[in-house]
Design a protein around this motif. Sequence first.
Motif, short mmCIF file in Angstrom:
data_model
loop_
_atom_site.label_atom_id
_atom_site.label_comp_id
_atom_site.label_asym_id
_atom_site.label_seq_id
_atom_site.Cartn_x
_atom_site.Cartn_y
_atom_site.Cartn_z
N ASN A 16 0.85 -1.19 0.00
CA ASN A 16 0.00 0.00 0.00
C ASN A 16 0.88 1.23 0.00
OD1 ASN A 16 -2.44 -1.40 0.06
ND2 ASN A 16 -2.21 -1.75 2.25
N SER A 17 1.43 1.53 -1.14
CA SER A 17 2.36 2.64 -1.28
C SER A 17 1.61 3.93 -1.59
CB SER A 17 3.34 2.33 -2.41
OG SER A 17 4.16 3.43 -2.65
N GLU A 18 2.14 5.02 -1.10
CA GLU A 18 1.61 6.35 -1.42
C GLU A 18 2.36 6.97 -2.59
OE1 GLU A 18 0.94 9.16 1.81
OE2 GLU A 18 1.36 7.54 3.21
N LEU A 19 3.35 6.25 -3.11
CA LEU A 19 4.22 6.83 -4.13
C LEU A 19 3.54 6.95 -5.48
CD1 LEU A 19 7.61 5.06 -3.41
CD2 LEU A 19 6.69 7.15 -2.43
N ILE A 20 3.84 8.07 -6.15
CA ILE A 20 3.35 8.33 -7.49
C ILE A 20 4.55 8.73 -8.35
CG2 ILE A 20 1.91 9.86 -8.92
CD1 ILE A 20 0.21 8.04 -7.21
N LEU A 21 4.60 8.20 -9.56
CA LEU A 21 5.59 8.61 -10.54
C LEU A 21 4.85 9.41 -11.61
CD1 LEU A 21 8.50 8.45 -11.66
CD2 LEU A 21 7.75 6.44 -12.94
N LYS A 41 11.50 23.21 -5.14
CA LYS A 41 11.51 24.27 -4.14
C LYS A 41 10.21 24.34 -3.35
CE LYS A 41 15.15 27.33 -5.62
NZ LYS A 41 15.54 28.67 -6.06
N ARG A 42 9.10 23.93 -3.99
CA ARG A 42 7.82 23.88 -3.29
C ARG A 42 7.61 22.54 -2.59
NH1 ARG A 42 3.74 27.26 -7.30
NH2 ARG A 42 5.22 28.93 -7.65
N GLN A 43 8.60 21.68 -2.67
CA GLN A 43 8.59 20.35 -2.06
C GLN A 43 7.38 19.52 -2.51
OE1 GLN A 43 9.53 21.78 2.13
NE2 GLN A 43 10.68 19.85 2.00
N LEU A 44 7.04 19.65 -3.79
CA LEU A 44 5.96 18.84 -4.35
C LEU A 44 6.49 17.52 -4.90
CD1 LEU A 44 3.90 21.63 -6.14
CD2 LEU A 44 3.43 20.52 -3.94
N ALA A 45 7.80 17.35 -4.87
CA ALA A 45 8.44 16.11 -5.28
C ALA A 45 9.75 15.97 -4.51
CB ALA A 45 8.71 16.09 -6.77
N ALA A 46 10.21 14.74 -4.41
CA ALA A 46 11.48 14.49 -3.71
C ALA A 46 12.65 14.45 -4.68
CB ALA A 46 11.40 13.16 -2.96
N CYS A 47 12.39 14.04 -5.92
CA CYS A 47 13.45 13.82 -6.89
C CYS A 47 12.85 13.92 -8.29
CB CYS A 47 14.07 12.44 -6.67
SG CYS A 47 15.30 11.94 -7.88
N ILE A 48 13.63 14.48 -9.21
CA ILE A 48 13.21 14.54 -10.60
C ILE A 48 14.40 14.14 -11.47
CG2 ILE A 48 12.33 15.99 -12.47
CD1 ILE A 48 11.02 17.76 -10.28
N THR A 75 6.84 11.58 -6.32
CA THR A 75 6.06 12.33 -5.36
C THR A 75 5.14 11.39 -4.60
OG1 THR A 75 4.69 14.32 -5.08
CG2 THR A 75 4.22 12.94 -7.00
N LYS A 76 4.18 11.96 -3.87
CA LYS A 76 3.19 11.13 -3.18
C LYS A 76 1.79 11.54 -3.61
CE LYS A 76 2.93 13.67 1.18
NZ LYS A 76 2.99 13.55 2.62
N ARG A 77 0.88 10.64 -3.39
CA ARG A 77 -0.48 10.76 -3.92
C ARG A 77 -1.17 12.07 -3.56
NH1 ARG A 77 -3.85 5.65 -2.53
NH2 ARG A 77 -1.72 5.33 -1.95
N SER A 108 12.90 1.90 2.43
CA SER A 108 13.80 3.02 2.76
C SER A 108 13.70 4.13 1.71
CB SER A 108 15.24 2.54 2.90
OG SER A 108 15.71 1.96 1.71
N TYR A 109 13.56 3.77 0.44
CA TYR A 109 13.40 4.79 -0.60
C TYR A 109 12.05 5.48 -0.47
CZ TYR A 109 13.73 7.10 -5.14
OH TYR A 109 13.78 8.04 -6.14
N GLU A 110 11.01 4.72 -0.20
CA GLU A 110 9.69 5.32 -0.01
C GLU A 110 9.71 6.30 1.16
OE1 GLU A 110 4.97 4.29 0.68
OE2 GLU A 110 6.36 2.65 0.35
N ASN A 111 10.30 5.90 2.28
CA ASN A 111 10.37 6.79 3.44
C ASN A 111 11.15 8.07 3.12
OD1 ASN A 111 8.83 5.14 5.06
ND2 ASN A 111 10.60 4.09 5.94
N TRP A 112 12.23 7.95 2.33
CA TRP A 112 12.99 9.13 1.94
C TRP A 112 12.11 10.08 1.14
CZ3 TRP A 112 14.31 10.54 -3.13
CH2 TRP A 112 15.08 11.70 -3.21
N ILE A 113 11.34 9.55 0.18
CA ILE A 113 10.45 10.41 -0.60
C ILE A 113 9.43 11.07 0.31
CG2 ILE A 113 8.60 10.42 -2.34
CD1 ILE A 113 10.22 8.34 -3.89
#
Length: 120
Positions: A16-21, A41-48, A75-77, A108-113
């Motif tokens: 049950n991941s909250e992650l969205i690509l 800068k708006r922290q709407l994503a962790a990585c691009i 990002t997250k949902r 660990s990657y999900e938690n980082w995001i």
Amino acid sequence: MIIPFSVYNMLVPEINSELILVITTEVDIEHAKILAEKILKRQLAACISFQSIQSQYWWRNSLKTSDEIQLLIKTKRNLLEKLHALVKEIHTYDTPEFIFLKVSSDISYENWILDSVIKA
């Protein structure tokens, strides 16, 4: 050793991941970096991530081919609506690509995001 997909599914039951690509494109690397910086800068994503691609598509009843930069936005949902609004507002295209997929990763990657984006 390569684990067959069917075995991997048994090892990792429903996640049950909250992650969205989110996938979008921009006209060139300069515009892609501007878009990415505003999102981050708006922290709407962790990585691009960026990659050069060539696209073929229909536009105004004509077949086109373009070199573009594809952005893979992690990002997250619950940030998807804000992210979509920002992309539409500042994107260089009239009709920007905005494809989003529910994805999973190791914990660990999900938690980082989740720790890297705003707490909405």
